[in-house]
Design an enzyme around this catalytic site. Structure first.
Site, PDB file in Angstrom:
ATOM      1  N   SER A  59       0.602  -1.363  -0.005  1.00 59.37           N
ATOM      2  CA  SER A  59       0.196   0.018   0.099  1.00 59.37           C
ATOM      3  C   SER A  59       0.905   1.302  -0.013  1.00 59.37           C
ATOM      4  O   SER A  59       0.128   2.449  -0.253  1.00 59.37           O
ATOM      5  CB  SER A  59      -0.935  -0.047   1.239  1.00 59.37           C
ATOM      6  N   ASP A 337      -4.238   7.669   8.073  1.00 61.31           N
ATOM      7  CA  ASP A 337      -4.789   6.478   8.820  1.00 61.31           C
ATOM      8  C   ASP A 337      -3.795   6.186   9.867  1.00 61.31           C
ATOM      9  O   ASP A 337      -2.765   6.517  10.047  1.00 61.31           O
ATOM     10  CB  ASP A 337      -5.557   5.847   7.968  1.00 61.31           C
ATOM     11  N   HIS A 340      -0.836   4.658   7.120  1.00 60.58           N
ATOM     12  CA  HIS A 340      -0.401   5.596   6.015  1.00 60.58           C
ATOM     13  C   HIS A 340       0.092   6.991   5.946  1.00 60.58           C
ATOM     14  O   HIS A 340      -0.979   7.597   6.760  1.00 60.58           O
ATOM     15  CB  HIS A 340      -1.262   5.197   4.887  1.00 60.58           C
TER      16      HIS A 340
END
Ligand SMILES: *[C@@H]1O[C@H](CO)[C@@H](O)[C@H](O)[C@H]1NC(C)=O
Ligand SMILES: *[C@@H]1O[C@H](CO)[C@@H](O)[C@H](O)[C@H]1NC(C)=O
Ligand SMILES: *[C@@H]1O[C@H](CO)[C@@H](O)[C@H](O)[C@H]1NC(C)=O
Ligand SMILES: *[C@@H]1O[C@H](CO)[C@@H](O)[C@H](O)[C@H]1NC(C)=O
Ligand SMILES: *[C@@H]1O[C@H](CO)[C@@H](O)[C@H](O)[C@H]1NC(C)=O
Ligand SMILES: *[C@@H]1O[C@H](CO)[C@@H](O)[C@H](O)[C@H]1NC(C)=O
Ligand SMILES: *[C@@H]1O[C@H](CO)[C@@H](O)[C@H](O)[C@H]1NC(C)=O
Length: 361
Positions: A59, A337, A340
């Protein structure tokens, strides 16, 4: 034009605009002039003929490969860029986008959009999938081995050729999903002996990418996991977990040794470490100031937070009501979040990484 073709075109247009917020004009992608207010901090490097970017990992690099079962496709992901959820695990741009920028090229298209046609392949391809690692993780999807298989198949099909590979940069991210999975399944017991296994598998993957013909391969050192909001929540985002960070340091030490060995064996200094540990730490400790005019009030506090431990950023209940809160000023948050960085966070990290990236060009 038959209906099917027409539908395909409309779909392509839709996907393209969704993909990157780039405007499509007469079959070309129009330049988008974003980030004017930051331009004084950007110095595009001479990319020394490196014209394509290939990306593997998770991610931290994914720009839209995962399907809609992942949080990155929910509001409020993507609200800064491209303006709606499009698969990036941030409010906006991620590491891949900034590495592409440093090369003076557009962010390569996600593998998922590979059918869209040759003109879009000129900047390379992004094979990274959020949630993935080198081993099975908590999420379904292609691990790094499978991502490289995808790449190898495209080379076999001559979608990319050896001269493309020679003039490319490869970015490999590994942000800890193997460790998150290990801890959920097994607790922290035995974690220390799992770390060398992860680094060994990562090394196998790096070697394989080099074997395919890649000449410049940048691999991320693990960021300070103990400073991620998921770890600092227990201290109200005040303190990094030093135990976790010492395990990260062990991973990074082994990675450094492995990369030195790879460079020795291959004698073309193909491998470079992108030190996310040092760059995250520098931004966190200096609140971003050292890297530019960015100011993160409390760099450990995320912008988007679930209203209780049962919810995370992007959660909604059965009736669709939001179960998360958003900070007022996204640009003053380093973390988006629980795992990240925000776009602004990545920009600060990228600024701290410039010297490393310059080595590659
Ligand atoms: C990666 O995934 C493939 C397909 O599921 C699997 O066969 C392979 O063993 C996995 N590789 C590693 C190193 O876990
Ligand atoms: C999303 O992808 C994963 C792995 O590739 C798959 O297991 C899952 O079924 C997919 N979910 C949807 C909703 O398509
Ligand atoms: C490789 O592909 C590029 C397009 O990406 C093309 O311009 C080039 O001529 C090809 N080179 C070889 C050796 O096939
Ligand atoms: C947990 O431990 C078992 C046995 O030691 C091992 O086979 C398994 O791979 C571990 N789980 C993870 C996620 O690494
Ligand atoms: C590579 O390793 C060999 C043997 O371990 C050593 O003799 C040599 O000096 C190394 N070369 C470089 C460039 O580090
Ligand atoms: C090392 O470099 C030399 C000269 O560039 C080259 O001929 C040789 O094949 C390289 N060795 C390896 C293992 O790549
Ligand atoms: C979280 O979920 C668990 C199990 O579903 C439930 O028992 C608990 O009350 C929930 N906690 C909160 C704060 O909503």
């Amino acid at each position: 034009m038959d209906t099917k073709k027409l539908l395909y075109c409309v779909l392509c247009y839709f996907l393209l605009s969704l993909l990157s917020g780039q405007r499509v004009v007469q079959g070309h992608i129009a330049p988008h002039h974003h980030h004017h207010h930051h331009s004084h901090r950007h110095h595009l490097f001479k990319s020394g003929g490196l014209s394509k970017l290939f990306v593997f990992g998770d991610s931290y690099a994914d720009t839209g490969n995962t399907n809609k079962s992942m949080s990155s496709w929910n509001d409020p992901y993507g609200i800064t860029f491209p303006g709606k959820p499009a698969g990036r695990f941030s409010d906006g741009r991620v590491l891949t986008d900034y590495v592409a920028k440093s090369m003076g090229i557009r962010s390569p298209i996600p593998y998922r959009w590979r059918e869209l046609g040759i003109p879009l392949l000129i900047y390379g391809m992004n094979f990274a999938y959020g949630g993935m690692g080198v081993f099975p993780t908590l999420n379904p999807g292609p691990n790094m081995t499978t991502q490289i298989d995808f790449f190898e198949n495209l080379i076999t099909d001559n979608v990319f050729n050896i001269s493309d590979l020679h003039s490319s940069l490869t970015l490999v991210t590994l942000a800890g999903n193997d460790y998150f999975a290990y801890i959920v399944n097994n607790g922290t017991q035995g974690l220390e002996s799992f770390i060398p296994k992860v680094v060994t598998q990562l090394t196998v993957n790096l070697k394989r990418i080099h074997g395919l013909g890649a000449k410049k391969i940048a691999v991320t050192a693990l960021q300070p996991l103990g400073c991620l909001p998921r770890s600092t929540a227990t201290s109200s985002f005040q303190q990094c977990d030093e135990t976790e960070n010492s395990l990260v340091n062990y991973h990074n030490l082994l990675l450094k040794q492995a990369v030195a060995k790879l460079n020795n064996e291959t004698n073309d200094s193909a491998f470079v470490i992108v030190d996310l540990y040092a760059s995250f730490m520098s931004v966190i400790q200096n609140k971003g100031e050292k890297e530019g005019s960015i100011k993160f009030e409390n760099p450990l506090k995320p912008c988007c937070v679930g209203i209780s431990s049962n919810y995370s950023c992007g959660s909604v209940d059965e009736s669709g009501a939001k179960k998360y809160t958003l900070c007022e000023d996204k640009e003053s948050a380093f973390f988006w979040d629980s795992v990240h960085p925000t776009q602004e966070g990545w920009l600060a990290v990228y600024a701290a990484l410039q010297a490393t990236l310059e080595q590659l060009f």
